[in-house]
Design an enzyme around this catalytic site. Structure first.
Site, mmCIF file in Angstrom:
data_model
loop_
_atom_site.group_PDB
_atom_site.id
_atom_site.type_symbol
_atom_site.label_atom_id
_atom_site.label_comp_id
_atom_site.label_asym_id
_atom_site.label_seq_id
_atom_site.Cartn_x
_atom_site.Cartn_y
_atom_site.Cartn_z
ATOM 1 N N ARG A 124 0.828 -1.200 0.000
ATOM 2 C CA ARG A 124 0.000 0.000 0.000
ATOM 3 C C ARG A 124 0.860 1.247 0.000
ATOM 4 N NH1 ARG A 124 -4.063 2.221 4.789
ATOM 5 N NH2 ARG A 124 -5.821 2.759 3.465
ATOM 6 N N ASP A 249 -13.698 -1.558 6.569
ATOM 7 C CA ASP A 249 -12.728 -0.601 7.088
ATOM 8 C C ASP A 249 -12.594 -0.685 8.608
ATOM 9 O OD1 ASP A 249 -10.766 1.459 6.741
ATOM 10 O OD2 ASP A 249 -12.217 2.962 7.384
#
Length: 300
Positions: A124, A249
């Protein structure tokens, strides 16, 4: 930063509702995190927030409560480039989790391949200035060129820097997954400038995926029922149904002032993916292709 429990951020719902919507068998929560536990996995000295512990036991309990089968655990910025907490969660998941790492771009190939063996399937790159101090594009591109076979790059940014990032993304030699659609202004609607710009990005190459996630962030502080999110995102899911995934999330980093109910987040799924076919792609087919490709004979 103080390490006292009373000073640490609690950002997740202590008693999430059970969703009305039932995910299909094999459904994957493809964007979630673990925090600590701090005594075992200390937070980074550079962390911009210090959360309370939210380890694998809590995550997997929530997974079962919401009706999901597996998780993709994305390294949280509070742990910096020490991926031990994420790797541990994958290791104790009994094969039900894979992960996305955050690495120092100078990482060696041996460590990358060790992470692959530990269940990581991507890295990421975070461009949110409030979360990271440095985002060196040249170094990111170099490490992206050395990823194990089948990995991808996840990118997190806000809509106002999309055009600035286009040359960088064009140069990434592996598939790309965009976190939270690049945080568009969903109040503009499906034909707003941010959504049109994001469609332009998706149309620029066929291996850019996105996460249709975080109505709680993108409509903050409005709160549920997140109607603007549903109106803006449903057409995207329909038009790019082979390149979209979904996640909770959890444990919702930095959402302590507007903590979402995870059951309500799951109930958003049929509003953005109204048919069983779209739901199957969003929750099963697409994330399996990215994170468990060996199950469907893909080398993607």
């Amino acid at each position: 930063m103080s390490t006292e429990t009373s000073d640490r951020i609690l950002s997740w719902h202590s008693n999430p509702s059970r969703p009305r919507y039932t995910p299909p068998p094999g459904a994957i929560d493809a964007h979630c995190h673990v925090f600590g536990p701090m005594a075992q996995f200390p937070f980074s000295a550079k962390a911009k927030y210090l959360p309370q512990d939210a380890g694998s036991d809590k995550l997997f309990s929530l997974r079962d409560h919401l009706g999901f089968a597996r998780n993709v655990i994305v390294q949280a910025s509070c742990h910096g480039t020490d991926n031990a907490a994420t790797l541990h969660a994958i290791a104790v998941s009994e094969g039900k989790a894979r992960g996305v790492a955050v690495v120092n771009p100078a990482i060696g190939d041996d460590e990358l391949h060790a992470m692959d063996a530990g269940g990581m399937r991507g890295i990421r790159f975070n461009f949110l200035k409030r979360l990271v101090d440095d985002a060196p594009k040249d170094k990111f591109l170099e490490v992206a060129s050395r990823l194990p076979r089948g990995w991808h790059v996840v990118i997190y940014f806000e809509a106002d820097i999309l055009e600035e990032l286009r040359p960088f993304m064009d140069a990434i030699p592996v598939p790309i997954v965009i976190d939270h659609m690049g945080r568009p202004d969903v109040t503009q609607g499906p034909d707003g400038a941010d959504m049109k710009a994001f469609r332009g990005l998706l149309d620029s190459r066929p291996d850019i995926w996105f996460k249709a996630t975080c109505p709680d962030r993108l409509e903050e502080p409005a709160g549920p029922p997140w109607d603007d999110f549903a109106r803006a995102v449903a057409p995207m899911v329909a038009d790019y149904s082979d390149r979209v995934i979904w996640g909770t999330d959890w444990p919702h980093p930095n959402m302590q002032n507007a903590i979402p109910d995870d059951g309500a987040l799951v109930d958003m799924i049929p509003r953005i993916a109204p048919t069983p076919e779209l739901q199957q792609k969003l929750l099963v087919t697409n994330p399996t292709l990215l994170y468990w490709p060996e199950e469907i004979g893909s080398e993607s």
